[in-house]
Design a protein around this motif. Sequence first.
Motif, PDB file in Angstrom:
ATOM      1  N   ARG A  83      80.363  61.712  32.983  1.00 39.79           N
ATOM      2  CA  ARG A  83      81.618  61.438  33.670  1.00 39.79           C
ATOM      3  C   ARG A  83      82.542  62.634  33.817  1.00 39.79           C
ATOM      4  O   ARG A  83      83.532  62.557  34.541  1.00 39.79           O
ATOM      5  CB  ARG A  83      82.358  60.316  32.937  1.00 39.79           C
ATOM      6  CG  ARG A  83      81.630  58.987  33.012  1.00 39.79           C
ATOM      7  CD  ARG A  83      82.351  57.937  32.204  1.00 39.79           C
ATOM      8  NE  ARG A  83      81.728  56.635  32.384  1.00 39.79           N
ATOM      9  CZ  ARG A  83      82.009  55.586  31.643  1.00 39.79           C
ATOM     10  NH1 ARG A  83      82.903  55.676  30.676  1.00 39.79           N
ATOM     11  NH2 ARG A  83      81.407  54.442  31.870  1.00 39.79           N
ATOM     12  N   TYR A 126      86.056  53.344  36.131  1.00 44.47           N
ATOM     13  CA  TYR A 126      84.849  53.922  35.530  1.00 44.47           C
ATOM     14  C   TYR A 126      83.604  53.372  36.227  1.00 44.47           C
ATOM     15  O   TYR A 126      82.514  53.402  35.674  1.00 44.47           O
ATOM     16  CB  TYR A 126      84.789  53.599  34.036  1.00 44.47           C
ATOM     17  CG  TYR A 126      85.799  54.367  33.211  1.00 44.47           C
ATOM     18  CD1 TYR A 126      85.504  55.633  32.712  1.00 44.47           C
ATOM     19  CD2 TYR A 126      87.048  53.822  32.930  1.00 44.47           C
ATOM     20  CE1 TYR A 126      86.433  56.337  31.954  1.00 44.47           C
ATOM     21  CE2 TYR A 126      87.985  54.521  32.175  1.00 44.47           C
ATOM     22  CZ  TYR A 126      87.667  55.778  31.687  1.00 44.47           C
ATOM     23  OH  TYR A 126      88.590  56.484  30.947  1.00 44.47           O
ATOM     24  N   TYR A 154      81.072  54.056  38.046  1.00 41.05           N
ATOM     25  CA  TYR A 154      80.132  55.042  38.573  1.00 41.05           C
ATOM     26  C   TYR A 154      78.905  54.338  39.136  1.00 41.05           C
ATOM     27  O   TYR A 154      78.474  53.303  38.618  1.00 41.05           O
ATOM     28  CB  TYR A 154      79.721  56.019  37.478  1.00 41.05           C
ATOM     29  CG  TYR A 154      80.776  57.055  37.167  1.00 41.05           C
ATOM     30  CD1 TYR A 154      80.724  58.311  37.749  1.00 41.05           C
ATOM     31  CD2 TYR A 154      81.843  56.767  36.315  1.00 41.05           C
ATOM     32  CE1 TYR A 154      81.695  59.271  37.483  1.00 41.05           C
ATOM     33  CE2 TYR A 154      82.815  57.712  36.037  1.00 41.05           C
ATOM     34  CZ  TYR A 154      82.730  58.968  36.628  1.00 41.05           C
ATOM     35  OH  TYR A 154      83.693  59.900  36.371  1.00 41.05           O
ATOM     36  N   GLU A 197      87.653  61.945  33.526  1.00 39.37           N
ATOM     37  CA  GLU A 197      86.507  61.037  33.505  1.00 39.37           C
ATOM     38  C   GLU A 197      86.617  59.928  34.545  1.00 39.37           C
ATOM     39  O   GLU A 197      85.606  59.421  35.012  1.00 39.37           O
ATOM     40  CB  GLU A 197      86.346  60.381  32.126  1.00 39.37           C
ATOM     41  CG  GLU A 197      85.898  61.327  31.043  1.00 39.37           C
ATOM     42  CD  GLU A 197      85.533  60.596  29.766  1.00 39.37           C
ATOM     43  OE1 GLU A 197      85.783  59.364  29.687  1.00 39.37           O
ATOM     44  OE2 GLU A 197      85.005  61.245  28.860  1.00 39.37           O
ATOM     45  N   THR A 198      87.819  59.526  34.887  1.00 44.66           N
ATOM     46  CA  THR A 198      87.986  58.354  35.741  1.00 44.66           C
ATOM     47  C   THR A 198      87.835  58.703  37.219  1.00 44.66           C
ATOM     48  O   THR A 198      87.972  59.852  37.637  1.00 44.66           O
ATOM     49  CB  THR A 198      89.363  57.721  35.512  1.00 44.66           C
ATOM     50  OG1 THR A 198      90.376  58.718  35.694  1.00 44.66           O
ATOM     51  CG2 THR A 198      89.460  57.133  34.120  1.00 44.66           C
TER      52      THR A 198
END
Length: 200
Positions: A42, A33, A35, A20-21
């Motif tokens: 994510r 995070y 975005y 996700e990161t």
Amino acid sequence: MWEHLRETYGGPFALVGPRETLYDKAADAPVSYEYADPDFPRAHLAGWGEGWLHMAPLIGEAVHSCEADVLLVSLGLIDLGFYTNAEQTAENVHRFVAAARSANPRVRLVVLPVIPNVRATADAPFAAQVTRFNELLAKAVADLDESRSPLLLASPPPSYDIRLDTYDGTHPNASGERKIAGAFADAMYQAWGVGEPYEG
């Protein structure tokens, strides 16, 4: 790509992956995070400094655990720059495809050749390795393509310019990212009728 498919693809889809990161350059680690769009899903399997060498051992479990059925793959520059020559990198392409198919025999893959980068403009032996790998990649895609698990070789973005589309001659900026997304989107549209031609 996500925005393009939301606007042009008629069926449901999901972006999947075990990570996700994002990579944070200040922390020198994948801990961010931040975005650009907070609504962006994510899940992914992107990795800073990772290539075919690193992803081949990971892709089978990722495909299996995330139930992935389409892989969009842009790898190779880091391999050739630090780890493997063109022939060894091509062997890792074969390993990657075999592992993905072991997890999902019907997985589809779109693969992008190594795109222009600043090192290739100044380092002739490296440039030759990039050219050789891209030739071997095209051959691998042709050899490994099969009807139940098709492989596509995306065309490098024709207007990609390292002076305009990267922030350091290698890593794509927002413009470069859009052009890479377009290369994948156009390949999927032309071969599989997914979405529409990319106009990003």
